[in-house]
Design a protein around this motif. Sequence first.
Motif, mmCIF file in Angstrom:
data_model
loop_
_atom_site.group_PDB
_atom_site.id
_atom_site.type_symbol
_atom_site.label_atom_id
_atom_site.label_comp_id
_atom_site.label_asym_id
_atom_site.label_seq_id
_atom_site.Cartn_x
_atom_site.Cartn_y
_atom_site.Cartn_z
ATOM 1 N N GLU A 29 23.988 -105.238 -2.658
ATOM 2 C CA GLU A 29 25.180 -105.264 -3.491
ATOM 3 C C GLU A 29 24.901 -106.014 -4.795
ATOM 4 O O GLU A 29 23.985 -106.830 -4.886
ATOM 5 C CB GLU A 29 26.333 -105.910 -2.718
ATOM 6 C CG GLU A 29 26.687 -105.113 -1.460
ATOM 7 C CD GLU A 29 27.822 -105.729 -0.690
ATOM 8 O OE1 GLU A 29 28.047 -106.942 -0.831
ATOM 9 O OE2 GLU A 29 28.485 -104.984 0.055
ATOM 10 N N SER A 30 25.710 -105.717 -5.784
ATOM 11 C CA SER A 30 25.520 -106.348 -7.090
ATOM 12 C C SER A 30 26.585 -107.398 -7.384
ATOM 13 O O SER A 30 26.416 -108.224 -8.280
ATOM 14 C CB SER A 30 25.540 -105.279 -8.196
ATOM 15 O OG SER A 30 26.781 -104.592 -8.179
ATOM 16 N N ASP A 31 27.660 -107.376 -6.607
ATOM 17 C CA ASP A 31 28.785 -108.269 -6.872
ATOM 18 C C ASP A 31 28.991 -109.190 -5.682
ATOM 19 O O ASP A 31 29.439 -108.757 -4.611
ATOM 20 C CB ASP A 31 30.049 -107.434 -7.129
ATOM 21 C CG ASP A 31 31.032 -108.167 -8.006
ATOM 22 O OD1 ASP A 31 32.130 -107.643 -8.216
ATOM 23 O OD2 ASP A 31 30.704 -109.273 -8.483
ATOM 24 N N TYR A 32 28.712 -110.453 -5.875
ATOM 25 C CA TYR A 32 28.798 -111.385 -4.747
ATOM 26 C C TYR A 32 28.870 -112.811 -5.265
ATOM 27 O O TYR A 32 28.767 -113.078 -6.472
ATOM 28 C CB TYR A 32 27.593 -111.213 -3.810
ATOM 29 C CG TYR A 32 26.244 -111.264 -4.497
ATOM 30 C CD1 TYR A 32 25.603 -110.095 -4.919
ATOM 31 C CD2 TYR A 32 25.597 -112.480 -4.735
ATOM 32 C CE1 TYR A 32 24.367 -110.133 -5.545
ATOM 33 C CE2 TYR A 32 24.368 -112.521 -5.368
ATOM 34 C CZ TYR A 32 23.754 -111.337 -5.762
ATOM 35 O OH TYR A 32 22.532 -111.394 -6.390
ATOM 36 N N TYR A 33 29.086 -113.722 -4.329
ATOM 37 C CA TYR A 33 29.128 -115.147 -4.637
ATOM 38 C C TYR A 33 28.089 -115.866 -3.774
ATOM 39 O O TYR A 33 27.787 -115.446 -2.656
ATOM 40 C CB TYR A 33 30.506 -115.738 -4.317
ATOM 41 C CG TYR A 33 31.665 -114.989 -4.908
ATOM 42 C CD1 TYR A 33 32.569 -114.309 -4.094
ATOM 43 C CD2 TYR A 33 31.881 -114.964 -6.287
ATOM 44 C CE1 TYR A 33 33.639 -113.627 -4.623
ATOM 45 C CE2 TYR A 33 32.959 -114.284 -6.821
ATOM 46 C CZ TYR A 33 33.826 -113.617 -5.985
ATOM 47 O OH TYR A 33 34.889 -112.934 -6.515
ATOM 48 N N GLU A 52 28.855 -117.341 -9.269
ATOM 49 C CA GLU A 52 29.208 -115.921 -9.247
ATOM 50 C C GLU A 52 27.993 -115.127 -9.716
ATOM 51 O O GLU A 52 27.348 -115.503 -10.696
ATOM 52 C CB GLU A 52 30.391 -115.634 -10.170
ATOM 53 C CG GLU A 52 31.674 -116.329 -9.766
ATOM 54 C CD GLU A 52 31.900 -117.612 -10.538
ATOM 55 O OE1 GLU A 52 33.035 -117.839 -10.975
ATOM 56 O OE2 GLU A 52 30.925 -118.394 -10.698
ATOM 57 N N ALA A 53 27.708 -114.035 -9.025
ATOM 58 C CA ALA A 53 26.486 -113.278 -9.327
ATOM 59 C C ALA A 53 26.498 -112.694 -10.731
ATOM 60 O O ALA A 53 25.442 -112.492 -11.339
ATOM 61 C CB ALA A 53 26.293 -112.174 -8.298
ATOM 62 N N TYR A 54 27.689 -112.418 -11.272
ATOM 63 C CA TYR A 54 27.744 -111.787 -12.598
ATOM 64 C C TYR A 54 27.483 -112.790 -13.725
ATOM 65 O O TYR A 54 27.276 -112.405 -14.871
ATOM 66 C CB TYR A 54 29.095 -111.102 -12.809
ATOM 67 C CG TYR A 54 30.280 -112.027 -12.906
ATOM 68 C CD1 TYR A 54 31.051 -112.310 -11.789
ATOM 69 C CD2 TYR A 54 30.645 -112.607 -14.114
ATOM 70 C CE1 TYR A 54 32.141 -113.160 -11.876
ATOM 71 C CE2 TYR A 54 31.724 -113.459 -14.209
ATOM 72 C CZ TYR A 54 32.481 -113.733 -13.081
ATOM 73 O OH TYR A 54 33.557 -114.563 -13.164
ATOM 74 N N LYS A 55 27.484 -114.065 -13.397
ATOM 75 C CA LYS A 55 27.238 -115.083 -14.411
ATOM 76 C C LYS A 55 25.750 -115.390 -14.499
ATOM 77 O O LYS A 55 25.112 -115.701 -13.494
ATOM 78 C CB LYS A 55 28.008 -116.359 -14.084
ATOM 79 C CG LYS A 55 29.508 -116.241 -14.275
ATOM 80 C CD LYS A 55 30.185 -117.608 -14.102
ATOM 81 C CE LYS A 55 31.681 -117.491 -14.369
ATOM 82 N NZ LYS A 55 32.366 -118.804 -14.165
ATOM 83 N N GLN A 56 25.220 -115.337 -15.694
ATOM 84 C CA GLN A 56 23.809 -115.654 -15.873
ATOM 85 C C GLN A 56 23.582 -117.155 -15.938
ATOM 86 O O GLN A 56 22.518 -117.645 -15.563
ATOM 87 C CB GLN A 56 23.284 -114.995 -17.150
ATOM 88 C CG GLN A 56 23.220 -113.476 -17.054
ATOM 89 C CD GLN A 56 22.543 -112.861 -18.260
ATOM 90 O OE1 GLN A 56 22.453 -113.483 -19.317
ATOM 91 N NE2 GLN A 56 22.067 -111.641 -18.114
ATOM 92 N N LYS A 70 18.705 -113.808 -10.028
ATOM 93 C CA LYS A 70 19.302 -112.654 -9.365
ATOM 94 C C LYS A 70 18.267 -111.602 -8.989
ATOM 95 O O LYS A 70 18.321 -111.037 -7.898
ATOM 96 C CB LYS A 70 20.382 -112.029 -10.265
ATOM 97 C CG LYS A 70 21.227 -110.992 -9.540
ATOM 98 C CD LYS A 70 22.403 -110.530 -10.391
ATOM 99 C CE LYS A 70 23.284 -109.569 -9.604
ATOM 100 N NZ LYS A 70 24.468 -109.131 -10.404
#
Lengths: 114, 114
Positions: A29-33, A52-56, A70
């Motif tokens: 998955e690409s969206d996770y914590y 949060e995975a979307y945060k670099q 990631k």
Amino acid sequence: AQTVTQSQPEMSVQEAETVTLSCTYDTSESDYYLFWYKQPPSRQMILVIRQEAYKQQNATENRFSVNFQKAAKSFSLKISDSQLGDAAMYFCAYRSVMRGKLVFGAGTILRVKS
Amino acid sequence: SAVISQKPSRDICQRGTSLTIQCQVDSQVTMMFWYRQQPGQSLTLIATANQGSEATYESGFVIDKFPISRPNLTFSTLTVSNMSPEDSSIYLCSVRAGGSYEQYFGPGTRLTVT
């Protein structure tokens, strides 16, 4: 299924020094914590830090910071200026945004020497 | 963050009996979970307690052994039925508020079955 691996069963650090705890995870998955929890001998689970995975940008909470890679699926915890109160079991955990279940690693016991 | 209390904090029970563990939260939460942590091990999710409906159990856990109630948004119980020494563990209640990705834990109930 998602898995979380903590390859260090036990770590030691001298008081005031820095220590890094390792965590890797497996997911498609690409969206996770991602989370780090601390469990002292009192057994109370304490949320230390989350990412949060979307945060670099890597999360930071006072003396605690993470190195989130990631692509490598790596999420290590750095504790700076270690204190005696940091001695505990540390768990890395993953949660998919879609599935909602928290998946834990096996844990790393951190000992702090005075 | 939510403040979570559990009763009892510990108990010693005889084989074949049942124990009900209570979890109380100081605010309404969407999701409540029950975990088991065997000595020196990581946390394993038993079930998700759903308000007003039957709990959702994880593989390896069944309702007859671990019946769960959740009568409202702040309270849940977990019963460990027909106990055996293998049920000796710490049982933790955990909550997550709607719209939040952070999950918090109660202080745990240490159960010893003799």
